[in-house]
Design an enzyme around this catalytic site. Structure first.
Site, PDB file in Angstrom:
ATOM      1  N   CYS A 107       0.765  -1.117   0.031  1.00  0.00           N
ATOM      2  CA  CYS A 107       0.087  -0.091  -0.044  1.00  0.00           C
ATOM      3  C   CYS A 107       0.901   1.300  -0.078  1.00  0.00           C
ATOM      4  O   CYS A 107       1.955   1.283   0.752  1.00  0.00           O
ATOM      5  CB  CYS A 107      -0.881   0.053   1.169  1.00  0.00           C
ATOM      6  SG  CYS A 107      -2.160  -1.210   1.240  1.00  0.00           S
ATOM      7  N   ARG A 145       3.664  -0.106  -4.902  1.00  0.00           N
ATOM      8  CA  ARG A 145       3.315  -0.847  -3.869  1.00  0.00           C
ATOM      9  C   ARG A 145       2.031  -1.562  -3.489  1.00  0.00           C
ATOM     10  O   ARG A 145       1.768  -2.157  -2.436  1.00  0.00           O
ATOM     11  CB  ARG A 145       3.384   0.172  -2.522  1.00  0.00           C
ATOM     12  CG  ARG A 145       4.537   1.120  -2.458  1.00  0.00           C
ATOM     13  CD  ARG A 145       4.655   2.262  -1.603  1.00  0.00           C
ATOM     14  NE  ARG A 145       4.522   1.691  -0.169  1.00  0.00           N
ATOM     15  CZ  ARG A 145       5.751   1.570   0.430  1.00  0.00           C
ATOM     16  NH1 ARG A 145       6.744   1.957   0.007  1.00  0.00           N
ATOM     17  NH2 ARG A 145       5.758   1.079   1.496  1.00  0.00           N
ATOM     18  N   TRP A 190      -2.651  -2.828  -1.763  1.00  0.00           N
ATOM     19  CA  TRP A 190      -2.400  -4.086  -1.881  1.00  0.00           C
ATOM     20  C   TRP A 190      -3.347  -4.810  -0.844  1.00  0.00           C
ATOM     21  O   TRP A 190      -2.971  -4.620   0.447  1.00  0.00           O
ATOM     22  CB  TRP A 190      -1.013  -4.232  -1.697  1.00  0.00           C
ATOM     23  CG  TRP A 190      -0.552  -6.023  -1.927  1.00  0.00           C
ATOM     24  CD1 TRP A 190      -0.295  -6.182  -3.171  1.00  0.00           C
ATOM     25  CD2 TRP A 190      -0.488  -6.810  -1.211  1.00  0.00           C
ATOM     26  NE1 TRP A 190       0.046  -7.844  -3.078  1.00  0.00           N
ATOM     27  CE2 TRP A 190      -0.227  -8.018  -1.661  1.00  0.00           C
ATOM     28  CE3 TRP A 190      -0.745  -6.996   0.303  1.00  0.00           C
ATOM     29  CZ2 TRP A 190      -0.061  -9.424  -1.114  1.00  0.00           C
ATOM     30  CZ3 TRP A 190      -0.510  -8.458   0.654  1.00  0.00           C
ATOM     31  CH2 TRP A 190      -0.286  -9.586   0.112  1.00  0.00           C
ATOM     32  N   ASN A 219      -1.042   2.353   5.480  1.00  0.00           N
ATOM     33  CA  ASN A 219      -0.358   1.612   5.040  1.00  0.00           C
ATOM     34  C   ASN A 219       0.243   0.673   6.148  1.00  0.00           C
ATOM     35  O   ASN A 219       0.800   0.981   6.991  1.00  0.00           O
ATOM     36  CB  ASN A 219       0.963   2.055   4.424  1.00  0.00           C
ATOM     37  CG  ASN A 219       2.041   1.105   3.908  1.00  0.00           C
ATOM     38  OD1 ASN A 219       1.800  -0.033   3.707  1.00  0.00           O
ATOM     39  ND2 ASN A 219       3.284   1.527   4.129  1.00  0.00           N
ATOM     40  N   GLY A 220      -0.347  -0.598   6.278  1.00  0.00           N
ATOM     41  CA  GLY A 220       0.057  -1.495   7.331  1.00  0.00           C
ATOM     42  C   GLY A 220      -0.971  -2.118   7.753  1.00  0.00           C
ATOM     43  O   GLY A 220      -1.914  -2.514   7.047  1.00  0.00           O
ATOM     44  N   GLU A 271      16.716 -17.740  -9.139  1.00  0.00           N
ATOM     45  CA  GLU A 271      16.513 -16.311  -9.593  1.00  0.00           C
ATOM     46  C   GLU A 271      15.789 -16.256 -11.058  1.00  0.00           C
ATOM     47  O   GLU A 271      14.821 -15.564 -11.129  1.00  0.00           O
ATOM     48  CB  GLU A 271      17.724 -15.466  -9.389  1.00  0.00           C
ATOM     49  CG  GLU A 271      17.598 -13.937  -9.865  1.00  0.00           C
ATOM     50  CD  GLU A 271      16.539 -13.328  -9.012  1.00  0.00           C
ATOM     51  OE1 GLU A 271      15.783 -13.688  -7.966  1.00  0.00           O
ATOM     52  OE2 GLU A 271      16.036 -12.009  -9.245  1.00  0.00           O
ATOM     53  N   LYS A 303      12.117 -14.842 -11.685  1.00  0.00           N
ATOM     54  CA  LYS A 303      11.921 -13.655 -12.561  1.00  0.00           C
ATOM     55  C   LYS A 303      10.826 -14.244 -13.423  1.00  0.00           C
ATOM     56  O   LYS A 303       9.870 -13.434 -13.764  1.00  0.00           O
ATOM     57  CB  LYS A 303      12.952 -13.429 -13.196  1.00  0.00           C
ATOM     58  CG  LYS A 303      14.179 -12.505 -12.506  1.00  0.00           C
ATOM     59  CD  LYS A 303      13.627 -11.085 -11.947  1.00  0.00           C
ATOM     60  CE  LYS A 303      13.064 -11.318 -10.702  1.00  0.00           C
ATOM     61  NZ  LYS A 303      13.898 -10.960  -9.758  1.00  0.00           N
ATOM     62  N   GLU A 316       7.183 -14.806 -11.799  1.00  0.00           N
ATOM     63  CA  GLU A 316       6.447 -13.570 -11.169  1.00  0.00           C
ATOM     64  C   GLU A 316       5.940 -12.660 -12.359  1.00  0.00           C
ATOM     65  O   GLU A 316       4.905 -12.002 -11.990  1.00  0.00           O
ATOM     66  CB  GLU A 316       7.346 -12.858 -10.062  1.00  0.00           C
ATOM     67  CG  GLU A 316       8.436 -12.180 -10.510  1.00  0.00           C
ATOM     68  CD  GLU A 316       9.346 -11.548  -9.319  1.00  0.00           C
ATOM     69  OE1 GLU A 316       8.709 -11.041  -8.567  1.00  0.00           O
ATOM     70  OE2 GLU A 316      10.669 -11.613  -9.814  1.00  0.00           O
ATOM     71  N   HIS A 339      17.102 -37.240  -9.260  1.00  0.00           N
ATOM     72  CA  HIS A 339      16.230 -37.606  -7.839  1.00  0.00           C
ATOM     73  C   HIS A 339      14.911 -37.332  -7.878  1.00  0.00           C
ATOM     74  O   HIS A 339      14.324 -37.394  -6.771  1.00  0.00           O
ATOM     75  CB  HIS A 339      16.904 -37.107  -6.587  1.00  0.00           C
ATOM     76  CG  HIS A 339      18.318 -37.480  -6.706  1.00  0.00           C
ATOM     77  ND1 HIS A 339      18.898 -38.586  -6.333  1.00  0.00           N
ATOM     78  CD2 HIS A 339      19.655 -36.672  -7.202  1.00  0.00           C
ATOM     79  CE1 HIS A 339      20.222 -38.609  -6.573  1.00  0.00           C
ATOM     80  NE2 HIS A 339      20.684 -37.492  -6.845  1.00  0.00           N
ATOM     81  N   LYS A 384       5.882  -4.225  -4.185  1.00  0.00           N
ATOM     82  CA  LYS A 384       7.255  -4.048  -4.265  1.00  0.00           C
ATOM     83  C   LYS A 384       7.874  -4.312  -2.708  1.00  0.00           C
ATOM     84  O   LYS A 384       8.846  -4.969  -2.438  1.00  0.00           O
ATOM     85  CB  LYS A 384       7.588  -2.873  -4.637  1.00  0.00           C
ATOM     86  CG  LYS A 384       9.033  -2.327  -4.570  1.00  0.00           C
ATOM     87  CD  LYS A 384       9.608  -2.751  -5.936  1.00  0.00           C
ATOM     88  CE  LYS A 384      11.021  -2.824  -6.131  1.00  0.00           C
ATOM     89  NZ  LYS A 384      11.743  -3.924  -7.087  1.00  0.00           N
TER      90      LYS A 384
HETATM   91  C1  F6R Z   1      11.143 -10.598  -6.717  1.00  0.00           C
HETATM   92  C2  F6R Z   1      11.389  -9.655  -5.503  1.00  0.00           C
HETATM   93  C3  F6R Z   1      10.837 -10.171  -4.338  1.00  0.00           C
HETATM   94  C4  F6R Z   1      11.629  -9.422  -3.224  1.00  0.00           C
HETATM   95  C5  F6R Z   1      11.244  -9.848  -1.653  1.00  0.00           C
HETATM   96  C6  F6R Z   1      12.136  -9.339  -0.646  1.00  0.00           C
HETATM   97  O1  F6R Z   1      11.619 -10.119  -7.875  1.00  0.00           O
HETATM   98  O2  F6R Z   1      11.373  -8.779  -5.737  1.00  0.00           O
HETATM   99  O3  F6R Z   1      11.039 -11.461  -4.128  1.00  0.00           O
HETATM  100  O4  F6R Z   1      12.828  -9.722  -3.383  1.00  0.00           O
HETATM  101  O5  F6R Z   1       9.970  -9.376  -1.536  1.00  0.00           O
HETATM  102  O6  F6R Z   1      11.844  -7.928  -0.860  1.00  0.00           O
HETATM  103  P1  F6R Z   1      13.039  -7.083   0.003  1.00  0.00           P
HETATM  104  O7  F6R Z   1      14.510  -7.432  -0.770  1.00  0.00           O
HETATM  105  O8  F6R Z   1      12.723  -5.710  -0.199  1.00  0.00           O
HETATM  106  O9  F6R Z   1      13.112  -7.580   1.439  1.00  0.00           O
END
Ligand code: F6R
Length: 661
Positions: free
Chosen positions: A2, A27, A74, A100-101, A534, A538, A541, A557, A656
């Protein structure tokens, strides 16, 4: 999660709020709304879905207000429907609040307020706040209650959250009683009844010249303009209007009026604080000609590596100083026996690369934990263990909670227990920055795309510097080897540039072929196993394609049963300790009809021939290869998602910063 924004001044508030929300949409984007005050009323407009829906609604409405608050959501409590969208109002619709929270005790409060006759219109936790404020405005507590020191009542909470390093610039003056009927006093009373982590902004039709903001464990920054003031969850929302900002600390409440800003703590003491100048300009938060922020951020990676090299490493010629410059004290490292790293998502992947580097270069046993697991099942406490929290946003709830738990259980013990907490973050001003005694700042600059790209590379750079710093101090690596690695790192920016140049069209072509694929497998070994994870993250997501990363040797396995002609396999095959092994694991996949895509510098000979498609990277030392190998994987994910016509920067269900558990 949010985003909140607020404005008070002399300009039309609506456009400023919408422009701010646009910068905060990363956010959360389940719904958006704004509330303004004019002609003695609160005017609230909300819309389900992305911000453009709200914008279209507002086009039909004239809003001359010069004060307002806005929110992009969110969803946590309650479905992503318009009736749950913020701002929320009290029964009489005189007070509007954005949050936000999470208000953890909202159920009890809601019941109490209902019994007092308050009418609720949503399923959210936030809605209790305007009702509570209305209640305190209607029935102000006596003056003695007004100054009940909240700190003492808050200390009784379960409160690893209340760890605040304090702000050395802050001066506290003696209490200056508000009038019990003041809006700020009612807000102060209300927040003292809330449990949880939150940032809020409040306006009221009865106080048309006041915007009240509060921070308690969720970020909130105030912006200072000429006769106008702003607030937001994050600086990109206000940087177009002012660079003079003041981040609120936990437990602070501020009154913004056209005449200025007053800041208090929750006990009602006035605080004297100075804004600081932001090192961010508005163009940094624009796409600058790229179709998406994610693509722009991928292309910014050579610059991020250069900035990190400059900051973390000294001139190698000077034998009087360490080649590594992290500014960390010896007390953090002395007699170190083991390291535990806590992180989530992409940061967790960076931590896995970090583990490899620290163990192989500095010889310190290192474990990497999901923060969400570690917070409930921590490893036994020992004095000689360093805890590292990695979070680009510095606001991830699980990572903060894991670190807060560590900090709490170390309290009262010898100082070396307490010193051994380190944070790695792209936002040193964040909650993480306030929580731990030592920080390595990563130098990615602001990242807007929800999928982490340049912040990942920046975290890798921080881990190279940390592992080398440890190795240098413990003398586990010769100076020649150290110099070789640092010189190798110095070549990386131009190698990323070359990779970007050569692979943009290659990955675009592959994206064309794989846009409808349903499953992908990513394989890596050793230091590149986390890069396989990773790459898979990517892809899933942003393209919503199912993808899994495995250590290549694990395939037989179990997971190999998944393979057939419909499941392509991306293998990271970098010459070095595990190259032949990866090639033979890739061959096993090919024998099951999988189409093989190779991330490799080897583009001739028998090994290369086993790949159906090549995404070549330059020859670099295996130890440095993760920084390069991840780039084609980022591009592949980006182009597949873009080809599928998806919203690359704001993938569904994500936000984010994950500020809830
Ligand atoms: C993936 C992504 C998330 C963040 C995760 C942790 O692209 O961005 O998996 O890496 O939510 O976020 P931070 O690094 O802000 O703690």
């Amino acid at each position: 999660m949010c985003g909140i924004v607020g404005y008070i001044g002399t300009q039309a508030a609506t456009e400023i709020l919408l422009a701010g929300l646009e910068k905060l949409e990363y956010r959360g984007y389940d719904s958006a709304g704004i509330a303004t005050v004019w002609e003695g009323e609160v005017h609230c407009v909300r819309a389900k879905g992305k911000l453009h829906n709200l914008r279209s609604k507002l086009e039909q409405i004239e809003t001359p207000a010069q004060i307002g608050i806005g929110h992009t959501r969110w969803a946590t409590h309650g479905k992503p429907e318009e009736y749950n969208a913020h701002p929320h109002m009290d029964t009489a619709m005189r007070i509007a609040v954005v949050q936000n929270g999470i208000v953890e005790n909202y159920r009890e409060l809601r019941e109490e307020l209902k019994q007092k006759g308050h009418q609720f219109r949503s399923e959210t936790d936030t809605e209790v706040i305007p009702h509570l404020i209305a209640e305190f405005l209607k029935n102000p507590p006596s003056v003695t209650d007004t100054f009940t020191p909240v700190a003492s009542s808050r200390e009784t909470r379960p409160t690893h959250w209340l760890l605040n390093r304090g702000n050395p610039r802050t001066e506290v003056s003696s209490p200056q009683p508000f009038s019990p009927s003041d809006l700020i006093e009612a807000v102060r009373q209300a927040v003292n009844h809330l449990e949880g982590a939150f940032a809020i902004a409040v306006i009221s039709a009865d106080y048309p010249d006041e915007l009240i903001v509060v921070r308690q464990q969720a970020p909130l920054v105030i912006g200072f303009g000429q006769g106008e003031f702003f607030c937001a969850s994050d600086t990109p929302a206000i940087v177009a209007y002012t660079r003079a900002v003041l981040p609120l600390e936990n437990g602070e409440i501020a009154r913004l009026t056209p005449l200025g800003v007053e800041i208090y703590n929750f006990a009602g003491n006035r605080l004297k604080k100075q804004p600081r100048m932001l090192n961010l300009n508005p163009t940094m938060v624009e796409k600058q000609g790229f179709k998406h922020f994610m693509l722009k951020e991928i292309h910014e990676q050579p610059g991020v590596v250069r900035a990190s090299l400059e900051a973390y490493f000294n001139n190698l010629g000077d034998s009087n100083q360490s080649p590594i410059n992290l500014g960390l004290p010896e007390s953090l490292y002395a007699d170190l026996e083991q390291i535990h790293i806590v992180a989530c998502g992409t940061s967790w992947h960076a931590a896995l690369v970090g583990k490899h580097l620290i163990e192989q270069l500095a010889g310190i046993s290192t474990q990497v934990h999901y923060a969400s697991e570690y917070r409930y099942a921590p490893s036994p406490l020992t004095a000689n263990t360093l805890i590292i929290g990695v979070t680009q946003s510095g606001e991830t709830a699980d990572t903060l909670a894991a670190l807060a738990m560590e900090k709490e259980r170390r309290q009262g013990k010898e100082s070396k227990y307490q010193a051994r907490l380190l944070g790695i973050t792209n936002r040193p001003e964040s909650s993480l920055g306030h929580m731990v005694p030592h920080i390595i700042s990563t130098l990615a600059g602001i990242e807007i795309g929800v999928a982490a790209t340049k912040t990942f590379i920046a975290q890798l750079m921080a881990f190279y510097a940390l592992a080398l710093d440890l190795a240098y101090r413990r003398q586990t690596v010769s100076l020649e080897k150290l110099a070789e690695i640092i010189n190798g790192l110095r070549q990386i920016p131009k190698e990323i540039e070359a990779t970007l140049e050569s692979q943009e069209s290659l990955t675009e072509q592959l994206a064309h072929e794989f846009a409808e694929t349903q499953d992908f497998i990513f394989l890596g070994r050793g230091i590149n196993f986390p890069i396989a994870l990773e790459g898979a993250l990517k892809l899933k997501e942003i393209s919503y394609i199912h993808a899994e990363g495995y250590p290549a040797g694990e395939m037989k396995h179990g997971p190999i049963a998944l393979l057939d002609a419909k499941v392509p396999v991306v293998a990271i095959a970098i010459p070095g300790s595990v190259y032949e092994k990866v090639i033979s694991n890739a061959q096993e996949a090919k024998a099951r009809d999988s189409r093989l895509i190779g991330i490799t510098p080897v583009n001739d000979g028998e090994a290369a021939e086993i790949f159906n498609d090549l995404l070549p990277v330059s020859h670099v030392d295996e130890l440095l290869s993760p920084i390069l190998a991840v780039v084609p994987l980022q591009l592949l994910a980006y182009h597949i998602a873009a080809r599928r016509g998806l919203d690359v920067d704001q993938p569904r269900n994500l936000a984010k910063s994950v500020t809830v558990e």
